[in-house]
Enzyme design. Structure first.
Site, short mmCIF file in Angstrom:
data_model
loop_
_atom_site.label_atom_id
_atom_site.label_comp_id
_atom_site.label_asym_id
_atom_site.label_seq_id
_atom_site.Cartn_x
_atom_site.Cartn_y
_atom_site.Cartn_z
N ARG A 306 0.84 -1.21 0.00
CA ARG A 306 0.00 0.00 0.00
C ARG A 306 0.87 1.25 0.00
O ARG A 306 0.53 2.26 -0.62
CB ARG A 306 -1.00 0.01 1.17
CG ARG A 306 -1.97 1.18 1.13
CD ARG A 306 -3.09 1.06 2.16
NE ARG A 306 -4.15 0.15 1.75
CZ ARG A 306 -5.21 0.50 1.01
NH1 ARG A 306 -5.37 1.75 0.62
NH2 ARG A 306 -6.12 -0.38 0.68
N GLU A 718 -9.72 6.14 7.01
CA GLU A 718 -8.28 6.39 6.98
C GLU A 718 -7.85 7.61 6.16
O GLU A 718 -6.89 8.30 6.56
CB GLU A 718 -7.54 5.17 6.42
CG GLU A 718 -7.65 3.92 7.26
CD GLU A 718 -7.22 2.69 6.48
OE1 GLU A 718 -7.96 2.25 5.59
OE2 GLU A 718 -6.11 2.19 6.75
N1 MTE Z 1 -12.27 5.53 14.40
C1 MTE Z 1 -12.34 5.25 15.71
N2 MTE Z 1 -13.08 6.03 16.52
N3 MTE Z 1 -11.65 4.20 16.25
C2 MTE Z 1 -10.86 3.38 15.47
O1 MTE Z 1 -10.25 2.44 15.97
N4 MTE Z 1 -9.99 2.92 13.20
C3 MTE Z 1 -9.68 3.49 11.88
C4 MTE Z 1 -10.91 4.17 11.28
N5 MTE Z 1 -11.52 5.04 12.25
C5 MTE Z 1 -10.77 3.67 14.07
C6 MTE Z 1 -11.53 4.76 13.57
C7 MTE Z 1 -9.19 2.51 10.92
S1 MTE Z 1 -7.55 2.08 10.96
C8 MTE Z 1 -10.00 1.98 9.95
S2 MTE Z 1 -9.38 0.93 8.78
C9 MTE Z 1 -11.43 2.29 9.90
O2 MTE Z 1 -11.84 3.16 10.93
C10 MTE Z 1 -12.22 0.99 9.99
O3 MTE Z 1 -13.57 1.18 10.03
P1 MTE Z 1 -14.47 1.43 8.71
O4 MTE Z 1 -13.96 0.54 7.64
O5 MTE Z 1 -15.82 1.07 9.16
O6 MTE Z 1 -14.32 2.87 8.39
N1 HPA Z 2 -5.79 -2.46 4.39
C1 HPA Z 2 -5.99 -2.87 5.65
N2 HPA Z 2 -5.84 -4.11 6.04
C2 HPA Z 2 -5.48 -5.00 5.13
C3 HPA Z 2 -5.25 -4.65 3.79
C4 HPA Z 2 -5.41 -3.30 3.41
O1 HPA Z 2 -5.24 -2.92 2.25
N3 HPA Z 2 -4.88 -5.76 3.14
C5 HPA Z 2 -4.89 -6.75 4.05
N4 HPA Z 2 -5.23 -6.30 5.26
MO1 MOS Z 3 -7.25 0.08 9.43
S1 MOS Z 3 -5.20 0.31 9.53
O1 MOS Z 3 -7.15 -0.70 7.84
O2 MOS Z 3 -7.45 -1.18 10.53
#
Ligand code: MTE
Ligand code: HPA
Ligand code: MOS
Length: 776
Positions: A306, A718
């Site tokens: 990534r 993210e």
């Molecule tokens: N927001 C909160 N409050 N707490 C979290 O742990 N994790 C982040 C983001 N926002 C997180 C957060 C990460 S690393 C990801 S990948 C996404 O939330 C995952 O949730 P989603 O795919 O439902 O957005």
């Molecule tokens: N993002 C987060 N987690 C993952 C991914 C990615 O692209 N690929 C495998 N695990």
């Molecule tokens: Mo988020 S780093 O893809 O859990």
């Protein structure tokens, strides 16, 4: 739409149930992990006899007591659950203890005697590069002939960027409670982003089949990637202790232990060479990325991938060559962290643009603008994906105007010319972030929707709630798709027995994937319901039949759109369906269409779509102390048509602040023996209230729906993390002002106050030297 987070009130009142709050009977035992104090050592002997004999201790386990596989690497099987004869990082687990109280467990730990023969340890990325111990193959992505174009380019710059680790600092540390059932059965209440993988690992370590293991996750108190794979440890350990004692066992890591034992964001060292013309247009770029993976593979290869996929950020670079290497070191295995390598890749690209601008004495925002991916041409990335629905130009125009960037730039220049000890800086940065797991098969999700006879609905899906509001959005999606009010719907705790074989909630795709799976289940149910109700309406007036296609469900009412007099409350209709032997429960499934990615060739369409956003940030730096203050930050972020405007805005704000921590105050430090030096909040500085910009303006781009995701929304978890680069580079701009932008400031991530001061001192001494050279 704005609708409060489903747990908002419970979080504030303290009624939300986390793993540690689950009521267990007096049989509960507390688990404790005895871990390595050496970064790299042979284990000569382990003596657990005295610990075992302590009153109140129910089990003391070593690797010899593992009934299944002593192996728990999530992708590559290179991680043992308990060390046998070798430890490869400080914090690696060796012995497990279950005792009646925490105090007894700690006392037992003191009685465990382990002898080591220390070995040489590799800790930092530069030493790792010299040893060339790789965790996976060298990766390459390229287009054209960067080498040749660099040779003929009018201007070139070479350099390197170092980015640091980052501790996740979820408020709830890694926690799991295991409860034994009949015979082999075990239920794990785990704070995990990936219940299905946690289930699989527990089964493998215990030597039982997956259908004996249920993993349930109601919510996490934050995760940020830190519980994508690394929640598996506490789960496997507590499961081993539970199986050995046949009693409930809970492990909840102390904050210090959690920080010492778990992996962090990967530190990177990135070398670059860029060629450009007098306008600042980039002609070619060579980037080589090195990541510090720690002692095992974990997700390092996907994270590196990534990072490489984001080496371009928002810019079209005709000839480009990106290589990546993940290095093995003697740190706890580094892991997923919000952005998943993207931030590291993008930080280098933004550094490059910043340097081009200083070199050409132009405004960096303009250099960024002229290198943006085009709309109809120059719109293919270095891995072959076309940048479709490119929002960058519109975002740029809007934020330049709303932030009054160019005018403020002039005011800042004036301020800097009038002030010797205080300098201001400003920067604009954009972000483009690919949405989908780059491991393509992971882009799938399941759901199970149950409608009960009273018309209430229980939605199960495979995603997990970590504070990001997934369950709230899923509830809103279910409500909108089914046509019944929020109050009738409940989203269940995630449970592997309800929805099996799920992917981690990660890659920001939680709502995209699980929302679609829930929609699919609801579509199936609606099909059955509307058919039955059409028949029912017709039965009452056979001369004028109701057609299934005309039956609507809205506002808790089922009616015939062609004949609105024919109607029935939703709950009554559900009772009727039951009497007519119609199943009111359905699974749902979704897989992201139209993506393909050839890892070997580094070519394809790995992402379903891109998320975009822009940020302008202004800072004030005290050049005598290195102290800085964020005066103002403007963010404009593209979240499609938000399912929940408030939650998405919260994600944008939170991600920026978390990015700010990584870019400024969060410095993870190890000593030369591999001991983490700052494992509590007094020495590890996450942003707090005083770090928030004095003037903080966050907006979502309005009126631009995303055709590629559920209800035209867009993943948001993210991508906004990267907005912190505007603040990071604004600090650099202020440092640069000390030398009237004539010298390239020394800079890296994090730009701590210490680094800022050192960098300023360096520029001051260069100024002195250059002044002392007599003008010819
Ligand atoms: N927001 C909160 N409050 N707490 C979290 O742990 N994790 C982040 C983001 N926002 C997180 C957060 C990460 S690393 C990801 S990948 C996404 O939330 C995952 O949730 P989603 O795919 O439902 O957005
Ligand atoms: N993002 C987060 N987690 C993952 C991914 C990615 O692209 N690929 C495998 N695990
Ligand atoms: Mo988020 S780093 O893809 O859990």
């Amino acid at each position: 739409m704005n609708f409060p987070h489903d747990s908002a009130v419970r979080h504030v009142s303290g009624e939300s149930v986390y793993v540690d709050d689950i009521l267990v009977n007096s049989q509960l035992l507390i688990g404790r992990v005895v871990y390595s104090k050496h970064a790299h050592a042979e284990i000569k002997s382990v003596d657990i006899e005295a610990a075992k004999n302590l009153k109140g201790v129910h089990a003391v386990l070593t690797y010899k007591d593992i009934p299944g596989q002593n192996q728990m690497g999530p992708v590559i099987h290179d991680e043992v659950c308990l060390a046998a004869d070798l430890v490869e990082c400080v914090g690696q687990a060796i012995v497990l203890i279950a005792a009646e109280t925490e105090e007894i467990a700690i006392e037992a730990e003191r009685l465990v005697k382990i002898e080591f023969t220390p070995l040489d340890a590799v800790l930092d990325i530069r030493t790792a590069i010299s040893k060339n111990m790789l965790l996976g193959p060298v990766r390459t992505m390229q287009r054209g002939d960067a080498e040749a174009v660099l040779k003929s380019a009018p201007y070139t710059i070479t350099g390197e960027l170092e980015t640091g680790a980052q501790e996740h600092w979820y408020l709830e540390t890694q926690t799991c409670l295991c409860i034994p059932g009949e015979q082999q059965e075990i239920t794990a209440y785990s704070s995990t982003q990936h219940p299905s993988e946690t289930q699989a690992i527990i089964a493998e370590v215990l030597g039982i089949s997956k259908n004996e293991v249920v993993v349930e996750t109601r919510r996490m108190g934050g995760a940020f990637g830190g519980k994508e794979t690394q929640a598996n440890w506490t789960a496997a350990w507590s499961a081993l202790l539970c199986q050995a004692t046949k009693r409930p066992v809970k492990i909840r890591l102390f904050r210090d232990d959690d920080q010492i034992m778990t992996g962090k964001r990967h530190p990177f060292l990135i070398n670059y060479e860029v060629g450009f013309n007098a306008e600042g247009q980039i002609l070619a770029m060579k980037v080589s990325q090195h990541s510090n993976g720690g002692c095992a593979t974990d997700l390092s290869l996907a994270i590196l991938e990534r990072a490489m996929l984001h080496a371009d950020n928002c810019y079209f670079i005709p000839d480009i060559h990106v290589t990546g290497k993940a290095h093995k070191t003697n740190l706890p295995s580094n892991t997923a962290f919000r952005g998943f390598g993207g931030p590291q890749g993008i930080a280098a690209m933004e550094t490059i643009i910043d340097r081009i601008a200083r070199d050409l004495k132009k405004d960096a925002a303009e250099i960024r603008r002229i290198n943006f991916y085009g709309i109809d041409s120059n719109n293919v990335t270095h891995y072959g994906q076309t940048v479709e629905l490119n929002r960058l130009p519109v975002l740029y125009d809007k934020i330049m105007q709303s932030s009054d960037y160019f005018n403020r730039r002039k005011l800042i220049n004036k301020f800097n010319s009038e002030n010797e000890f205080f300098k201001k800086g400003i920067a604009f940065t954009p972000v483009k972030f690919g949405i989908s797991f780059t491991t393509s098969f992971l882009n799938q999700a399941g759901a199970l929707v149950n409608i009960y006879k009273d018309g209430t609905i229980l939605v199960n899906h495979g995603g997990t709630e970590m504070g990001q509001g997934l369950n709230t959005k899923i509830l809103q999606i279910a409500s909108a798709e089914l046509g019944v009010s929020h109050s009738k719907i409940k989203v269940n705790a995630t449970n592997t027995s309800k929805v099996p074989n799920t992917s981690a909630t990660a890659a920001s795709a939680g709502t995209d994937l699980n929302g679609m799976a829930v929609k699919n289940a609801i579509d199936i149910l609606k099909g059955r319901i509307t058919e039955l109700i059409a028949d029912e309406f017709t039965r009452h007036s056979p001369a004028e039949p109701s057609l299934k296609a005309n039956i609507r469900i809205e506002n808790d009412l089922i009616y015939d759109a062609e004949n609105p007099g024919r109607k029935m409350p939703f709950d009554e209709a559900m009772n009727l369906c039951h009497f007519n032997q119609i199943s009111l429960s359905s699974t749902g499934f979704y897989r992201t269409p139209d993506i393909s990615w050839d890892k070997q060739a580094g070519w394809g369409k790995p992402f379903n779509y891109f998320a975009f956003g822009v940020c302008v940030s202004e800072v004030l730096v005290d050049t005598l102390t290195g102290f800085y203050k964020i005066l103002r930050t403007d963010i404009l972020h593209d979240a499609g048509d938000p399912i929940n405007h408030g939650i998405d805005k919260g994600q944008v704000e939170g991600a920026y602040i978390q990015g700010l921590g990584w870019c400024t105050t969060e410095e993870v430090k190890w000593n030369e023996k591999g001991h983490l030096l700052n494992h509590s909040p007094d020495t590890y500085k996450i942003p707090s209230i005083q770090d928030i910009p004095e003037d903080f303006r966050v907006e979502l781009l309005e009126g631009i729906p995303n055709p590629n995701a559920v209800r035209k929304s867009k993943a948001v978890g993210e991508p906004p993390f990267m907005h912190a680069f505007a603040t990071w580079l604004a600090i650099k701009d202020a440092i640069s002002a000390v030398g009237n932008h004539r010298f390239e400031p020394q800079f890296k991530i994090p730009a701590t106050n210490e680094l800022v001061l050192l960098s300023i001192e360096q520029i001051r001494s260069k100024m002195k030297q250059s002044v002392e050279i007599p003008v010819q």
